[in-house]
Design a protein around this motif. Structure first.
Motif, PDB file in Angstrom:
ATOM      1  N   LEU A  17      -0.900   2.824   4.949  1.00  0.00           N
ATOM      2  CA  LEU A  17      -0.293   2.134   4.446  1.00  0.00           C
ATOM      3  C   LEU A  17       0.315   0.974   5.290  1.00  0.00           C
ATOM      4  CD1 LEU A  17       2.085   5.077   3.144  1.00  0.00           C
ATOM      5  CD2 LEU A  17       1.114   3.471   1.842  1.00  0.00           C
ATOM      6  N   SER A  21      -0.122  -3.006   3.441  1.00  0.00           N
ATOM      7  CA  SER A  21       0.942  -3.805   3.246  1.00  0.00           C
ATOM      8  C   SER A  21       0.906  -5.203   4.014  1.00  0.00           C
ATOM      9  CB  SER A  21       2.374  -3.233   3.762  1.00  0.00           C
ATOM     10  OG  SER A  21       2.355  -2.773   4.958  1.00  0.00           O
ATOM     11  N   SER A  22       0.236  -4.905   5.073  1.00  0.00           N
ATOM     12  CA  SER A  22       0.175  -6.369   5.974  1.00  0.00           C
ATOM     13  C   SER A  22      -1.167  -7.086   5.335  1.00  0.00           C
ATOM     14  CB  SER A  22      -0.506  -5.884   7.434  1.00  0.00           C
ATOM     15  OG  SER A  22       0.593  -5.236   7.995  1.00  0.00           O
ATOM     16  N   THR A  24      -1.880  -7.219   2.338  1.00  0.00           N
ATOM     17  CA  THR A  24      -1.063  -7.831   1.096  1.00  0.00           C
ATOM     18  C   THR A  24      -0.381  -9.033   1.534  1.00  0.00           C
ATOM     19  OG1 THR A  24      -1.087  -5.854   0.007  1.00  0.00           O
ATOM     20  CG2 THR A  24       0.397  -7.612  -0.684  1.00  0.00           C
ATOM     21  N   ALA A  46       3.355  -9.954   9.100  1.00  0.00           N
ATOM     22  CA  ALA A  46       2.235  -8.973   8.512  1.00  0.00           C
ATOM     23  C   ALA A  46       1.687  -8.217  10.111  1.00  0.00           C
ATOM     24  CB  ALA A  46       0.955  -9.628   7.981  1.00  0.00           C
ATOM     25  N   ASP A  49       4.457  -5.809  10.758  1.00  0.00           N
ATOM     26  CA  ASP A  49       4.433  -4.932   9.944  1.00  0.00           C
ATOM     27  C   ASP A  49       3.286  -3.657   9.968  1.00  0.00           C
ATOM     28  OD1 ASP A  49       5.366  -3.533   7.438  1.00  0.00           O
ATOM     29  OD2 ASP A  49       3.669  -4.423   6.423  1.00  0.00           O
ATOM     30  N   THR A  53       5.574  -0.262  10.691  1.00  0.00           N
ATOM     31  CA  THR A  53       5.380   0.687   9.253  1.00  0.00           C
ATOM     32  C   THR A  53       4.968   2.083   9.766  1.00  0.00           C
ATOM     33  OG1 THR A  53       5.257  -0.996   7.907  1.00  0.00           O
ATOM     34  CG2 THR A  53       4.521   1.067   6.984  1.00  0.00           C
TER      35      THR A  53
END
Length: 73
Positions: A17, A21-22, A24, A46, A49, A53
């Motif tokens: 996850l 997200s990074s 993205t 990122a 993150d 996360t």
């Protein structure tokens, strides 16, 4: 919910996850943003993150498990 039923109980899911997200954020930074400074800032965010996360999700799982234990007693 049993810890075995929760997908976030698996550390591999938490890491994926964070990486997704990074990824993205990096894709948007590279393909959409024209400003070099902003692109660099987004890539740095990122990177943070990707590390933070999984840690935060792990803490949330530990907290949820301890709450369930307290409620059962």
């Amino acid at each position: 919910m049993d810890p075995e039923e929760n997908p976030l109980a698996n550390p591999n899911v938490r890491v994926m996850l964070g990486l997704m997200s990074s990824l993205t954020i990096v894709v948007v930074a590279v393909l959409v943003v024209d400003d070099t400074l902003l692109t660099g800032l987004m890539v740095a965010i990122a990177a943070v993150d990707a590390v933070v996360t999984p840690y935060i999700l792990g803490q949330a799982i530990e907290n949820a498990e301890s709450e369930e234990t307290r409620q059962q007693v």
